[in-house]
Design a protein around this motif. Sequence first.
Motif, short mmCIF file in Angstrom:
data_model
loop_
_atom_site.label_atom_id
_atom_site.label_comp_id
_atom_site.label_asym_id
_atom_site.label_seq_id
_atom_site.Cartn_x
_atom_site.Cartn_y
_atom_site.Cartn_z
N GLU A 122 -10.90 10.69 3.08
CA GLU A 122 -10.33 9.18 3.48
C GLU A 122 -11.08 8.55 4.57
N LEU A 190 -5.03 5.52 1.14
CA LEU A 190 -3.57 5.44 0.92
C LEU A 190 -3.03 6.74 0.18
N HIS A 192 -3.50 10.11 0.33
CA HIS A 192 -2.99 11.28 1.10
C HIS A 192 -1.74 10.84 2.16
N ARG A 193 -1.46 9.44 2.24
CA ARG A 193 -0.37 9.07 2.92
C ARG A 193 0.89 8.71 2.56
N ASN A 194 1.04 9.32 0.88
CA ASN A 194 2.37 9.33 0.37
C ASN A 194 3.19 10.63 0.71
N GLU A 198 5.43 7.75 6.42
CA GLU A 198 4.56 6.65 5.96
C GLU A 198 4.75 5.41 5.31
N HIS A 201 4.77 5.59 1.51
CA HIS A 201 5.83 6.71 0.72
C HIS A 201 7.24 6.05 0.82
N PRO A 265 -1.33 2.57 6.36
CA PRO A 265 -1.29 3.80 7.24
C PRO A 265 -0.93 3.40 8.48
N SER A 268 -4.03 3.25 10.95
CA SER A 268 -5.34 2.95 10.10
C SER A 268 -6.41 2.18 10.98
#
Length: 269
Positions: A122, A190, A192-194, A198, A201, A265, A268
Motif C-alpha cells: 500500500e 484501498l 486492505h482498508r475494506n 474504514e 467498508h 482511508p 491517508s
Amino acid sequence: MARPRRPVGAITRGTTGHNRLRRSDRWITAVCGPMLRSARRPLVVDLGYGASHTTTLELFLRLRRVRPDVEVTGIEIDPARVAAARPYERPGLEFRLGGFELPVDRPPLLVRAFNVLRQYGEAEAWEHWDLLRSGIDPDGVIVEGTCSEVGHRAVWAALDASGPRTLTLSARFDAFERPSDLAERLPKTLIHRNVPGEPVHAFLRDFDHAWAVSAPLAPYGARQRWIAAVEALSATWPVFLRPPLGGRSRWRLGEVTVPWAAVAPLDSP
C-alpha cells in the motif's frame, strides 16, 4: 520531484485480452472526452499494457473517435513486450520502454494504468501515485485501477495533479451477486482498508443493503435493480447524480462513482 532516469517498477504478469478494459475506456471517453477535445496537442499514456499490445490499440482507436489527432504511447518495463508491440505502431501510436517515471517527450494529459499496482504494498502504491502525478500535465488525469481477467468487474480511481478525486465501481450485471463482490478489485490504496471502521467498508456495506432492499425490482432485470440501489445509496452517500460522472446514463451501464474523499482511508497521506 526529480524525474528518475531508469524505469521505475517491476514486471507484471502481463495478463491481457481483447476488450478487457472496455468498461474503463467507455468511462474515459465519456468523462475525459471534453478535456481531450479542448487540448492543443493531447498525449495519452497506457502504462503497463502487458504481454500484448491489444488493449493499447483499443484505447487508441476509441480515443481517436473522440479526438482524431490524439497521440497514444504504450509504456512497458519489459523490453520483450515493447519489441513485440512495435510492429503494430502507426501514426499517433507508439510503444516505449519505461515505468512509472513516464518516459515521454511532454507531460501526458491522460494516463491509464490498469492492473499494475496489485503486486506492490500500500505504501508503495501511494508513492507511485505521487510519481505519476508529478509527471502529468497540470490539467491531466490518471485513471488507475484493476479488473477481473475478462474485465467484467472493475474498480478505478481518477487522480489529478493534486491527488485522488473519484472512485468508480463498474460491473457487468451477471458478474456479481452483490456489489461488495467488487471489493477484490479495489485499488491497492484501498483494498486492505475494506475492514470495519474504514469508510470504504461502510460504503460497500451500505451498497449491499441498498441492493438487498431493491430486490423487488429483480424481475425487471438487474439493470433496473442496480439503478434503484444506487438511487437508494445516494440518500446517505455523495453519489454523483448527474453526467458525466453520474445519473441514469452511467448507472444503467453498471457504474457508480463517488468522491474519493467519501471513501478515503482514515489515515491517508
